[in-house]
Design an enzyme around this catalytic site. Structure first.
Site, PDB file in Angstrom:
ATOM      1  N   SER A  57      36.430  19.728 132.413  1.00  0.00           N
ATOM      2  CA  SER A  57      36.641  18.763 131.320  1.00  0.00           C
ATOM      3  C   SER A  57      37.438  17.564 131.826  1.00  0.00           C
ATOM      4  CB  SER A  57      37.379  19.437 130.160  1.00  0.00           C
ATOM      5  OG  SER A  57      38.541  20.095 130.625  1.00  0.00           O
ATOM      6  N   GLU A 127      30.132  29.069 134.622  1.00  0.00           N
ATOM      7  CA  GLU A 127      29.395  29.097 133.360  1.00  0.00           C
ATOM      8  C   GLU A 127      28.092  29.889 133.519  1.00  0.00           C
ATOM      9  OE1 GLU A 127      28.785  25.156 131.786  1.00  0.00           O
ATOM     10  OE2 GLU A 127      30.929  24.690 131.817  1.00  0.00           O
ATOM     11  N   GLU A 194      32.665  29.649 123.961  1.00  0.00           N
ATOM     12  CA  GLU A 194      32.809  28.293 123.419  1.00  0.00           C
ATOM     13  C   GLU A 194      31.819  28.020 122.295  1.00  0.00           C
ATOM     14  OE1 GLU A 194      33.281  25.211 126.341  1.00  0.00           O
ATOM     15  OE2 GLU A 194      33.076  23.622 124.867  1.00  0.00           O
TER      16      GLU A 194
HETATM   17  O1  KIV Z   1      36.460  22.530 131.277  1.00  0.00           O
HETATM   18  C1  KIV Z   1      37.155  23.029 130.370  1.00  0.00           C
HETATM   19  O2  KIV Z   1      38.182  22.493 129.960  1.00  0.00           O
HETATM   20  C2  KIV Z   1      36.714  24.296 129.793  1.00  0.00           C
HETATM   21  C3  KIV Z   1      37.402  24.747 128.543  1.00  0.00           C
HETATM   22  C4  KIV Z   1      36.969  23.912 127.421  1.00  0.00           C
HETATM   23  C5  KIV Z   1      37.217  26.173 128.285  1.00  0.00           C
HETATM   24  O3  KIV Z   1      35.831  24.910 130.298  1.00  0.00           O
END
Ligand code: KIV
Length: 276
Positions: A57, A127, A194
């Protein structure tokens, strides 16, 4: 900067992947947030967070990109190395970016190995479900703990086409349940869930012995995670209902910046006591 560490933190025990599984066993909720830089990681560790995620993220909240897909292995390693310096007790998990564990087993193990070796992370997060089961088994064989991630997996956004809730139709819900069991059987120590219905997240949580960490997945997960910048109210343009804002840093920062600009323009900063 270790000399600033409070006594409370010094006396805390390091959280491991085993600690999280034990916490599920005794019904203690697991807390998790993301970190990408030294100071934020330090605040999180001092506050007593159980798990810190250097998430891809960072593509959104640090780099300003629309998706996480452009984040590279070198970039995540760069941020994880910085975060590592500040983390004393939390479990430090690092995301494997898009296409760093997709080509073949050899490359996946090498890339995960780079993350562990170069950053000092405690674990990696990948993932996917059934699709990554073989990779997970290989990683565990070489000593790399793995966390899974199911539901709205942002690296698949171009397949999903939208950030809508996943697992709302029975077929996909069934696959998510199946994937969770596969990840557990492959050796994952935990799974992020998620943006799936709370009822499905409960079913998944009840069906596995490893902890589920929810983001937009309701109250029944074993723990919760949010992107730190979202919960601090820094990402003004992002308002999903699963984010609770504990601060409004965007507004507070702009007020502080406006006051600074005013003070400099009006020759009110610096004053005598702020000068030499
Ligand atoms: O990349 C991220 O921050 C995540 C979280 C939202 C779980 O995978």
């Amino acid at each position: 900067m270790n000399e600033f560490q409070s006594k409370e933190v010094k006396n805390r025990k390091k959280i491991t992947t085993k600690t999280l599984v034990t916490m599920k066993g005794r019904g203690e909720k697991i807390t998790a947030l993301t970190a990408y830089d030294f100071l934020m990681a330090r605040y999180l560790d001092e506050a007593g967070i159980d798990m810190m995620l250097v998430g891809d993220s960072l593509g959104n909240v640090i780099q300003g990109n629309a998706t996480t897909l452009t984040v590279t292995l070198d970039e995540i390693i760069y941020h994880a190395k910085i975060v590592r310096k500040a983390v004393k007790t939390a479990l430090l998990v690092v995301d494997l970016p898009f296409m760093s564990y997709h080509v073949d087993l050899k490359e996946s193990v090498r890339n995960c190995g780079r993350v562990m070796k170069e950053t000092g992370a405690d674990a990696v997060k990948l993932e996917g479900g059934e699709r990554i089961a073989e990779t997970v088994k290989h990683l565990i064989k070489v000593g790399i703990p793995v966390m899974g991630h199911l539901g709205l997996t942002p690296q698949s956004i171009n397949i999903f086409g939208t950030y809508a809730t996943r697992g709302t139709d029975p077929k996909e819900a069934k696959q998510i349940l199946k994937d969770a069991k596969i990840l557990q059987d492959s050796g994952c120590f935990g799974i992020v869930l998620e943006k799936i219905p709370a009822s499905l997240a409960k079913k998944v949580t009840d069906s596995v012995k490893i902890p589920t960490i929810g983001i937009g997945a309701g109250i029944n997960c074993d723990g919760q995670i949010l992107v730190t910048q979202d919960m601090l109210g820094m990402t003004e343009m992002f308002h999903p209902r699963f984010v609770r804002k504990y601060l409004n840093i965007a507004e507070q920062s702009k007020t502080a910046f406006r006051n600074y600009i005013k003070d400099v323009k009006n020759k009110k900063f610096p004053n005598k006591s702020e000068s030499y």
